[in-house]
Write a protein that holds these residues in place. Structure first.
Motif, PDB file in Angstrom:
ATOM      1  N   LEU A 135       0.827  -1.211   0.000  1.00  0.00           N
ATOM      2  CA  LEU A 135       0.000   0.000   0.000  1.00  0.00           C
ATOM      3  C   LEU A 135       0.861   1.260   0.000  1.00  0.00           C
ATOM      4  O   LEU A 135       0.555   2.247  -0.687  1.00  0.00           O
ATOM      5  N   PHE A 136       1.950   1.218   0.770  1.00  0.00           N
ATOM      6  CA  PHE A 136       2.848   2.372   0.840  1.00  0.00           C
ATOM      7  C   PHE A 136       3.501   2.638  -0.521  1.00  0.00           C
ATOM      8  O   PHE A 136       3.616   3.789  -0.963  1.00  0.00           O
ATOM      9  N   ILE A 137       3.926   1.581  -1.182  1.00  0.00           N
ATOM     10  CA  ILE A 137       4.542   1.736  -2.511  1.00  0.00           C
ATOM     11  C   ILE A 137       3.515   2.281  -3.509  1.00  0.00           C
ATOM     12  O   ILE A 137       3.820   3.165  -4.319  1.00  0.00           O
ATOM     13  N   THR A 138       2.288   1.766  -3.416  1.00  0.00           N
ATOM     14  CA  THR A 138       1.239   2.246  -4.319  1.00  0.00           C
ATOM     15  C   THR A 138       0.963   3.734  -4.094  1.00  0.00           C
ATOM     16  O   THR A 138       0.859   4.523  -5.048  1.00  0.00           O
ATOM     17  N   GLY A 139       0.855   4.129  -2.814  1.00  0.00           N
ATOM     18  CA  GLY A 139       0.627   5.545  -2.510  1.00  0.00           C
ATOM     19  C   GLY A 139       1.761   6.419  -2.979  1.00  0.00           C
ATOM     20  O   GLY A 139       1.555   7.510  -3.524  1.00  0.00           O
ATOM     21  N   GLY A 140       3.020   5.959  -2.804  1.00  0.00           N
ATOM     22  CA  GLY A 140       4.172   6.720  -3.267  1.00  0.00           C
ATOM     23  C   GLY A 140       4.190   6.856  -4.781  1.00  0.00           C
ATOM     24  O   GLY A 140       4.557   7.907  -5.323  1.00  0.00           O
ATOM     25  N   THR A 141       3.787   5.786  -5.471  1.00  0.00           N
ATOM     26  CA  THR A 141       3.736   5.838  -6.933  1.00  0.00           C
ATOM     27  C   THR A 141       2.683   6.836  -7.401  1.00  0.00           C
ATOM     28  O   THR A 141       2.913   7.613  -8.337  1.00  0.00           O
ATOM     29  N   TYR A 142       1.517   6.820  -6.733  1.00  0.00           N
ATOM     30  CA  TYR A 142       0.490   7.811  -7.080  1.00  0.00           C
ATOM     31  C   TYR A 142       0.976   9.238  -6.809  1.00  0.00           C
ATOM     32  O   TYR A 142       0.679  10.166  -7.572  1.00  0.00           O
ATOM     33  N   ALA A 143       1.720   9.391  -5.723  1.00  0.00           N
ATOM     34  CA  ALA A 143       2.236  10.728  -5.396  1.00  0.00           C
ATOM     35  C   ALA A 143       3.158  11.242  -6.489  1.00  0.00           C
ATOM     36  O   ALA A 143       3.190  12.437  -6.787  1.00  0.00           O
ATOM     37  N   SER A 144       3.928  10.336  -7.129  1.00  0.00           N
ATOM     38  CA  SER A 144       4.830  10.753  -8.205  1.00  0.00           C
ATOM     39  C   SER A 144       4.069  11.156  -9.463  1.00  0.00           C
ATOM     40  O   SER A 144       4.630  11.808 -10.344  1.00  0.00           O
ATOM     41  N   ARG A 145       2.789  10.774  -9.548  1.00  0.00           N
ATOM     42  CA  ARG A 145       1.993  11.081 -10.737  1.00  0.00           C
ATOM     43  C   ARG A 145       1.129  12.337 -10.561  1.00  0.00           C
ATOM     44  O   ARG A 145       0.417  12.733 -11.477  1.00  0.00           O
ATOM     45  N   ILE A 146       1.226  12.939  -9.360  1.00  0.00           N
ATOM     46  CA  ILE A 146       0.454  14.163  -9.117  1.00  0.00           C
ATOM     47  C   ILE A 146       1.077  15.317  -9.906  1.00  0.00           C
ATOM     48  O   ILE A 146       2.297  15.495  -9.919  1.00  0.00           O
ATOM     49  N   ILE A 147       0.235  16.105 -10.555  1.00  0.00           N
ATOM     50  CA  ILE A 147       0.707  17.295 -11.261  1.00  0.00           C
ATOM     51  C   ILE A 147       0.797  18.424 -10.246  1.00  0.00           C
ATOM     52  O   ILE A 147      -0.219  18.910  -9.736  1.00  0.00           O
ATOM     53  N   MET A 148       2.026  18.814  -9.933  1.00  0.00           N
ATOM     54  CA  MET A 148       2.240  19.870  -8.943  1.00  0.00           C
ATOM     55  C   MET A 148       2.032  21.223  -9.617  1.00  0.00           C
ATOM     56  O   MET A 148       2.977  21.881 -10.065  1.00  0.00           O
ATOM     57  N   ASP A 149       0.789  21.646  -9.717  1.00  0.00           N
ATOM     58  CA  ASP A 149       0.416  22.880 -10.401  1.00  0.00           C
ATOM     59  C   ASP A 149       0.055  23.926  -9.358  1.00  0.00           C
ATOM     60  O   ASP A 149      -1.065  23.962  -8.855  1.00  0.00           O
ATOM     61  N   ALA A 150       1.030  24.779  -9.053  1.00  0.00           N
ATOM     62  CA  ALA A 150       0.800  25.778  -8.003  1.00  0.00           C
ATOM     63  C   ALA A 150      -0.218  26.827  -8.421  1.00  0.00           C
ATOM     64  O   ALA A 150      -0.838  27.482  -7.585  1.00  0.00           O
ATOM     65  N   LEU A 151      -0.412  27.000  -9.735  1.00  0.00           N
ATOM     66  CA  LEU A 151      -1.318  28.032 -10.209  1.00  0.00           C
ATOM     67  C   LEU A 151      -2.720  27.510 -10.473  1.00  0.00           C
ATOM     68  O   LEU A 151      -3.600  28.267 -10.871  1.00  0.00           O
ATOM     69  N   ALA A 152      -2.920  26.209 -10.275  1.00  0.00           N
ATOM     70  CA  ALA A 152      -4.205  25.622 -10.630  1.00  0.00           C
ATOM     71  C   ALA A 152      -5.343  26.210  -9.809  1.00  0.00           C
ATOM     72  O   ALA A 152      -6.457  26.386 -10.305  1.00  0.00           O
ATOM     73  N   ASP A 539       4.514  34.698 -13.684  1.00  0.00           N
ATOM     74  CA  ASP A 539       4.721  33.280 -13.969  1.00  0.00           C
ATOM     75  C   ASP A 539       3.652  32.787 -14.935  1.00  0.00           C
ATOM     76  O   ASP A 539       2.477  33.115 -14.807  1.00  0.00           O
ATOM     77  N   ARG A 540       4.110  31.976 -15.881  1.00  0.00           N
ATOM     78  CA  ARG A 540       3.191  31.353 -16.831  1.00  0.00           C
ATOM     79  C   ARG A 540       3.416  29.847 -16.805  1.00  0.00           C
ATOM     80  O   ARG A 540       4.554  29.385 -16.666  1.00  0.00           O
ATOM     81  N   GLN A 541       2.380  29.055 -16.932  1.00  0.00           N
ATOM     82  CA  GLN A 541       2.475  27.605 -16.829  1.00  0.00           C
ATOM     83  C   GLN A 541       1.578  26.961 -17.871  1.00  0.00           C
ATOM     84  O   GLN A 541       0.440  27.380 -18.073  1.00  0.00           O
TER      85      GLN A 541
END
Length: 647
Positions: A135-152, A539-541
């Motif tokens: 479960l921890f590995i799965t959660g970490g993998t999902y975390a790596s797929r998050i789009i870190m969009d500060a302007l969203a 900033d533009r994204q």
């Protein structure tokens, strides 16, 4: 550098880190479940010797120590994971796996505290811990797929469209200082709008309700009177601003040299109005002054003429009125030089009027076209030249106006060092076309007198400026700076100014002022203000999603600091603009976008304590009517006396 070799090397390091975590976890199982492993025949002497050496290192000094070390290596292995980004995966999605994974990973310790068969306990512990790891590995993998969009979350680009503003209080003997608050990258900070050089002109814009009077004009009045400024206030909705000026003056009389006075012009309430002659012979020095006064009156009555100046049927009535004013100025050295006398003289029949005017040599050239048309019987042409003036000026034939315009309680020399004044003149929104022309004449004469050397510093405030006509306002702003005359113009929108003054004159006024403070405005005005405030680096994204990968690119770009759309949506009390500075008092941050901070409780208390505008004299309709008739009789006597001389 992002090369294939580096990515392959990073992948190997991550795999090795993960294997280290698994190896430590296996040792943990073997050490704490050693009895079970030995019972099922999975113990080896070699491994036992290795475990003894590892034990001496301190790996198994506590139950959770080895598990924490394994979890650390597992976490490190997840740092380098590069999963395909997805908009559907959020932090919440990752936490749904990470938190249960951590809980499951550590909760297996409970099995050692409860009595149960050895094989069941061992298998259950290994299973539960393994599930926690997965479960921890799965959660970490999902975390790596998050789009870190500060302007969203900033859909209106609020954070980007902020910029540093002046936070210092910069005061001098001429300044207007307004406390404010502004946002900078999500934080609210204190600032000041410092108008340290008001002599370069101040333009105050804003739609109805934007807060022009409450947040700005009232502070101009109070702060400048406290600093000893003489003042003229054009109060469109009298007595809103006049009562502020009067009460502030009462508390600050000592700031002026000599004896200061406060005067009012109010055509609707004659008991609270002084009398003043805008055609005072002292101010009409030569015939050009008479011509300017005539032009001001007629253009004030007919705003459509402003854009047609130079046309025959526009200049003719102006010349005719100029001749009448100058005749009255020269007759008995101006003893009857008032606008009411001029209006009554205009009504005299042509066969009496033209011989009368011909007695003054200086106006022969002005009346010659009218005399010629009259002698030749061209009555249609003559009426076309003069009737437009008569019809327009007939609106001023009022006993109330005659009463105020024919008196001489004060002069318009407001910044005279020996007699400083605060003068408030009021209009009526329901009688703009009538009162506006007369007030335009007052203002036209006043600025000629005020804009001179060796006088006191003064402020000229015009609320709803387009409702009066002032032909030389651009010259006033451009030249009055050296004579310490500060001009404040309040308008609702540049289109309003263009409608009444013409596009060219409106654009000149907009471009020549050094200080602009604007509330909510729309259309062209908002665009002009946005361009004037300028651009800032933002900033533009951009987000790109395809079948194989998702990429985010960030850049910086110069964009409008305050876009026109934002100016169109300002709240009441929220202002944008720019200020001008002095050579010896530099302001690097001239632009602002902030909310002016009024002390509402203090203002309310102060307003409730205001004294009303005082009663000047008791006036009844009989006095006003008697004055009206007296003026008509005096003009008739002048005509009869001069005609007798001619005969």
């Amino acid at each position: 550098m992002s090369t294939g070799e580096n990515e392959q090397g990073l992948r190997k390091i991550m795999d090795m880190t993960r294997w280290i975590a698994i190896f430590i976890l296996v040792l943990h199982f073997y050490y704490y479940l050693y009895g079970w492993f030995k019972e099922i025949g999975l113990s080896w002497p070699f491994v036992d010797k290795v475990l003894i050496n590892i034990y001496k290192v301190g790996l198994f000094t506590s139950f959770h120590k080895s598990k924490l070390i394994a979890l650390t290596f597992l976490s490190l292995s997840l740092i380098g994971v590069k999963g395909k980004k997805s908009e559907n995966i959020t932090v919440k999605t990752a936490l749904k796996y990470l938190i249960p994974g951590l809980v499951t990973y550590f909760i297996g310790y409970v099995l050692f505290l409860i009595p149960c068969p050895r094989d069941i306990g061992a298998i259950s512990y290994i299973g539960i811990t393994t599930i926690g790891v997965m479960l921890f590995i799965t959660g970490g993998t999902y975390a790596s797929r998050i789009i870190m969009d500060a302007l969203a979350d900033d859909i209106f680009n609020d954070a980007n469209e902020t910029f540093p503003q002046e936070e210092r209080l910069i005061q001098n003997e001429h300044s207007i200082n307004l406390p404010a608050k502004y946002k900078l990258k999500g934080k609210v900070r204190n600032s000041y709008i410092n108008i340290i050089n008001p002599y370069r002109g101040v333009l105050n814009l804003g739609t109805p309700g934007a807060g022009k009077s409450y947040f700005f004009m009232r502070h101009v009045i109070t702060q400048h009177i406290k600093k000893g400024f003489t003042m003229f206030v054009y109060d469109f909705k009298m007595p809103d601003l006049s009562v502020i000026a009067y009460n502030t003056w009462l508390k600050n009389k000592d700031k002026y040299p000599g004896k200061s006075e406060c005067y009012f012009i109010n055509f609707d309430d004659l008991s609270r109005s002084h009398r003043c002659n805008p055609l005072d012979p002292i101010g009409i020095v030569d015939i050009t002054d008479a011509a300017e006064s005539a032009r001001t009156i007629l253009l004030g009555l007919n705003k459509s003429w402003i854009s047609k100046q130079g046309d025959f049927f526009i200049e003719s009535p102006i010349n005719f009125l100029t001749a009448l004013i100058w005749f009255m100025r020269k007759y008995q050295d101006g003893a009857y030089c008032t606008l009411p006398h001029v209006l009554e003289l205009m009504q005299v029949e042509y066969d009496e009027l033209f011989p009368l005017l011909a007695t003054q040599p200086e106006i022969q050239i002005l009346i010659n076209p009218f005399q010629t048309a009259y002698k030749n019987g061209a009555m249609e042409q003559l009426e076309g030249q003069i009737a437009s003036a008569k019809i327009a000026l007939a609106r001023l034939s009022s006993p109330q106006l005659y009463y105020v315009l024919s008196g001489n309680d004060f002069t318009l020399n407001i910044n005279d060092p020996s007699a400083p004044k605060v003068v408030c003149m009021g209009n009526n929104p329901q009688k703009i076309k009538t009162y506006g022309a007369v007030l335009s004449l007052y203002v036209n004469r006043l600025i000629k007198i005020v804009n001179q050397k060796d006088k006191l510093k003064s402020s000229l405030l015009f609320d709803e400026f387009p409702t009066i006509y002032l032909s030389d306002i651009d010259s006033l702003i451009a030249t009055a700076r050296s004579n310490q005359v500060a001009t404040f113009l309040a308008i609702q929108d540049i289109t309003q100014l263009r409608k009444d003054y013409g596009k060219e004159q409106a654009d000149v006024i907009m471009g020549i002022v050094g200080n602009i403070i604007s509330g909510q405005v729309t259309g062209d005005t908002a665009k002009l203000l946005s361009d004037r405030i300028g651009r800032i680096m933002q900033d533009r994204q951009s987000l790109s999603i395809n079948r194989n990968d998702t990429s985010i690119s960030k850049s910086k770009q110069l964009e409008a600091a305050v876009p026109a759309s934002r100016i169109s949506a300002l709240s009441s009390g929220e202002f944008v603009g720019t200020v001008a500075d002095n050579p010896e008092e530099r302001i690097a941050l001239k632009s602002f976008h902030c909310s002016i901070q009024n002390d509402h409780a203090a203002i309310k208390t102060e307003t409730e304590a205001y004294l009303p505008i005082p009663l000047i004299r008791k006036i009844d309709p009989v006095i006003v009517q008697r004055n009206y008739q007296a003026i008509r009789d005096e003009v008739r006597e002048i005509v009869n006396a001069e005609l007798q001389k001619i005969i």
